[in-house]
Design a protein around this motif. Structure first.
Motif, PDB file in Angstrom:
ATOM      1  N   UNK A  92       0.833  -1.273  -0.070  1.00 24.01           N
ATOM      2  CA  UNK A  92      -0.036   0.075  -0.161  1.00 24.01           C
ATOM      3  C   UNK A  92       0.971   0.982  -0.116  1.00 24.01           C
ATOM      4  N   UNK A  93       2.061   1.206   0.942  1.00 23.12           N
ATOM      5  CA  UNK A  93       2.881   2.325   0.879  1.00 23.12           C
ATOM      6  C   UNK A  93       3.357   2.629  -0.686  1.00 23.12           C
TER       7      UNK A  93
ATOM      8  N   UNK B 123       0.061   3.617  -2.979  1.00 21.49           N
ATOM      9  CA  UNK B 123      -0.860   4.885  -2.537  1.00 21.49           C
ATOM     10  C   UNK B 123      -0.005   6.015  -2.373  1.00 21.49           C
ATOM     11  N   UNK B 124       1.258   5.911  -1.450  1.00 18.00           N
ATOM     12  CA  UNK B 124       2.189   7.032  -1.448  1.00 18.00           C
ATOM     13  C   UNK B 124       3.005   7.331  -2.668  1.00 18.00           C
TER      14      UNK B 124
END
Lengths: 512, 186, 105
Positions: B56-57, B60-61
């Motif tokens: 997710x890091x 998303x980021x």
């Protein structure tokens, strides 16, 4: 939500928490009204009839307030309880602060309607954001988990960043939004780091109840290893919350943001956001970490004194009324911190401290909403006339409005027979009860210094002549109603404070 | 041994990227340095067996947030963005390094003091067996203990969408024209 | 000497503290709002790293769940923050000749 969860529950034995929908109704009403408003406005091509958005918002605020009264009655009979797997609590302080936020929302909706018409902005989104911000505030005041508290804080803050920047025709408004956003994000990061360290020290983010920070502290406070982590974590939590309540030295954003934001939004910020942030402070630190009070009480003490002294003195040298009111809101935060400091002592005097905080938050929310409602009208179209000279001669031009403002300002100064006096008095007596004499004396001195500021505005309204060619201040119905409600509340509580004090005292003892 | 090397390499990425964000004057360079930090953090997540968060890091980021930054910089033009200045905390600028060192000192001391402590409260334990254990556990926690928080994030996202619409929308020309027309007719 | 040691959560926590401090300094010293947002992201990443490290210490998933929420919050914040920046820059006169002349490229 149930429909989504039940199949999983069967296959994977997921134990979902039971949801007590009845106790969630205040939140659901605000959320539902917000969604109806946004979807309805998006689907109708030409927009709704003027005033309908505000009416819906005000109705939702009233409904949420009434529902919280109903919940209050059931709390009195059946005791406080927790909701949705201990994420939220329904108890005295949460309901009291929730009602304050609903009152602020009602007044803000009434004022905003006329404001948006005058400025010729048509934005149903503004009301949607008000409703969601109030929802976030309610969650903050009722949260029983630091993560839920943080999310409530973000819901409130992000909605307020947008609201502060929402006046498209004034660049000051957008710059205020930007400043508020950067400092808000900065302080949220501090708060969150505090949550992380507290989690690291206790292994949980739940505040009270079984397996919570409170029980963990009772078990492990003697080991110094955790203590360091915990103390630093609490310090970071306090820094984050001090930014939100605008306590000195974390207040530097307040004057700029209050001045730049659209005036009704400023009123909402000063009332609802402050109430929610104090609710959060009460819940996260004061009520959940009593074992650690020797470590954090001195910090509150210092914050309270700095905030009182600097807020009151800097207010006097301002020339813009919105900036003056910003500094005055800082000094009010100082008074509420005095109550928090008294609450920190625990026991009987601690309960009195909590009661004084609750009372102050409610009366100040109404008072400051009324003050900014008058300021909205005086700001005239363009929302720019906030210098002290704009108030000159208001007493002759608009005697009723000037009288209402005078009532608000006298109440803020703490003149007897107004709600402000009772609030200041109860905070100071709570401090004296808890034998914090130094802080009580400084609070009294700050009240005297602060009174100059309010007298300055009153003098310029009644004793000085205004320029004749200025645009005449008009008083539309909604804003007039908001001002009327605030004046009535301020005077009624000023003359008969007994019932509300009793209610606040009752609320302070009904803790989850 | 390999763990230590990975830790050091990823930490160099994190710190190097962070310094890049703070020190590079061009916002595009700052955004690219941010990507470096975010990847370093993702590597740390993997080495701490938080596989889902690592994914997710990155998605998303690095994938969404930094792209959004770059998109805005490109949309507005680098020159214009650099021209944008704000001073939310006047006269506190010189405090910056001081505050940074203070926070580092405080938290660092606390962390070192708390080193090697025992676990105080009984917890279920991290399940690392099975290829999707981490995801399963995370999902279970999300939909049981944190189900209210999860619902609250939906409100947050609604606010973000509505807020952006409110900020970025131009004044409704069609509505104004209709109103003017109505005014003329009346 | 370092090679002999195991990587314990304390290492990650110290790294997170350093990252937070750098981000915090950045917000205070930089003047460009976009870079300030990025510095806030650095701070949030430091928090995430701490949460995961603590989740390791306690063998408890809650720390990781929290990171999930922080990610959502960060995304929402960035969207709104960039929206405000775009709104400000669009309102300013676009052909600001003086500024362009002064820019160094």
């Amino acid at each position: 939500m149930h429909l989504l969860l039940s199949p999983m529950q069967q296959t994977d034995k997921l134990i979902s928490p039971s949801v007590n929908w009845g106790s969630l109704t205040p939140l659901l009403v605000l959320l539902g009204a917000g969604l109806v408003l946004l979807v309805g406005a998006a689907l109708s091509a030409r927009g709704w009839a003027k005033g309908l958005y505000a009416t819906l918002t005000a109705a939702a605020a009233v409904a949420a307030g009434v529902l919280q009264f109903v919940l209050w009655n059931s709390t009195v009979h059946h005791g406080p309880k927790s909701l949705v797997g201990e994420a939220l609590v329904v108890d005295g302080p949460s309901l009291f602060i929730g009602i304050s936020i609903c009152a602020a929302l009602l007044l803000a909706a009434l004022v905003t309607d006329d404001y948006l018409r005058r400025e010729d902005i048509d934005s149903p989104e503004v009301y949607g954001l008000y409703l969601m911000a109030a929802l976030g505030g309610l969650v903050m005041a009722a949260s029983n988990d630091l993560i839920v508290l943080f999310l409530g804080l973000e819901v409130l803050s992000i909605a307020l960043y947008v609201l502060a920047a929402s006046h498209r025709k004034r660049i000051e408004s957008q710059e205020a939004g930007l400043k508020y956003f950067i400092l808000g994000g900065f302080s949220s990061a501090f708060f969150l780091y505090g949550v992380a360290l507290v989690y690291g020290a206790t292994g949980t983010t739940r505040l009270r109840g079984p397996e919570s920070i409170k029980t963990a502290l009772a078990l492990t406070v003697e080991t110094d290893k955790h203590r360091a982590l915990l103390v630093v974590g609490v310090a970071l939590l306090l820094v984050g919350l001090a930014f939100k309540v605008a306590a000195v030295p974390f207040h530097s954003w307040t004057p700029d943001v209050y001045q730049g934001a659209p005036t009704p939004v400023t009123g909402f910020m000063a009332s609802a956001a402050k109430a929610a942030a104090f609710g959060a402070l009460l819940r996260s630190v004061v009520l959940s970490m009593p074992e650690l009070r020797d470590d954090w009480r001195p910090a509150i003490w210092v914050l309270a004194i700095l905030t009182l002294v600097i807020g009151s003195t800097l207010a006097v040298v301002q020339t813009n009324v919105k900036r003056m009111l910003a500094y005055s809101s800082i000094s009010h935060a100082g008074f509420i911190l005095v109550g928090i400091e008294a609450a920190a002592h625990g026991g009987e005097s601690g309960d009195r401290g909590i009661a004084s905080v609750l009372f102050y938050v409610l009366t100040y929310a109404v008072l400051v909403s009324g003050t900014f409602a008058v300021s909205t009208l005086v700001g005239r179209s363009g929302d720019g006339a906030h210098g002290l000279d704009s108030y000159r001669g208001l007493g002759r031009q608009r005697p009723v409005l000037a009288l209402a403002l005078a009532v608000f300002l006298l109440a803020q100064a703490g003149v007897p027979l107004t709600s402000g006096f009772v609030a200041k008095f109860s905070v100071i007596t709570a401090a004296a009860d808890a034998s914090s004499y130094a802080i009580a004396i400084i609070a009294m001195l700050a009240a005297v210094i602060g009174a100059f500021l309010y007298l300055r505005i009153i003098v310029s309204m009644f004793l000085e002549d205004g320029d004749a060619e200025g645009e005449r201040v008009s008083i539309p119905f909604g804003t007039g109603a908001a001002i009327g409600i605030s004046v009535a509340f301020t005077l009624v509580v000023g003359f008969f404070p007994g019932w509300l004090l009793e209610l606040a005292r009752d609320a302070a003892t009904r803790l989850y | 041994m390999i763990e230590v090397i990975v830790f050091i390499a990823a930490s160099l990425m994190v710190i190097g990227g962070a310094l890049g964000v703070v020190l590079r004057s061009n916002p595009v360079h700052a955004a690219l340095s941010l990507v470096l930090t975010l990847f370093g953090v993702a590597v740390h997540f993997v080495s701490m067996e938080a596989h889902f968060l690592a994914a997710v890091q990155v998605i998303v980021y690095a994938g969404a947030i930094v792209v959004l930054f770059l998109f805005v910089i490109m949309l507005l033009g680098v020159d214009k963005v650099e021209d944008l200045r704000t001073e939310p905390m006047m006269r506190q600028r010189y405090l910056g390094p001081l505050v940074g060192v203070g926070v580092l000192g405080l938290v660092g001391t606390a962390v070192i003091v708390a080193r090697g402590r025992t676990i105080v409260q009984s917890v279920e334990g991290l399940d690392t067996v099975g290829h999707d254990a981490n995801v399963k556990q995370l999902a279970r926690s999300l939909f049981s203990d944190y189900v209210f928080a999860f619902e609250l994030t939906s409100v947050l996202l609604v606010i973000a969408v509505v807020g952006t619409v409110l900020l970025a929308r131009r004044p409704n020309k069609g509505l104004q024209a209709a109103r003017e027309k109505a005014g003329v007719n009346a | 000497m370092i090679a002999a040691a195991d990587v314990t959560p304390t290492w990650y926590l110290l790294l997170a503290a350093a990252l937070f401090a750098i981000g915090c300094t950045g917000v205070l010293v930089r003047r460009n709002p976009l870079v300030m947002f990025m510095c806030i992201e650095l701070m949030l990443n430091a928090v995430n790293l701490s949460f995961v490290a603590f989740s390791r210490t306690y063998l408890d998933i809650k720390g990781q769940t929290t990171v999930f929420f922080v990610l959502v919050v960060a995304a929402a914040e960035v969207v709104v923050g960039l929206g405000i920046v775009v709104a400000i820059l669009r309102r300013r006169p676009s052909a600001n000749a003086d500024d362009i002349a002064e820019l160094k490229g």
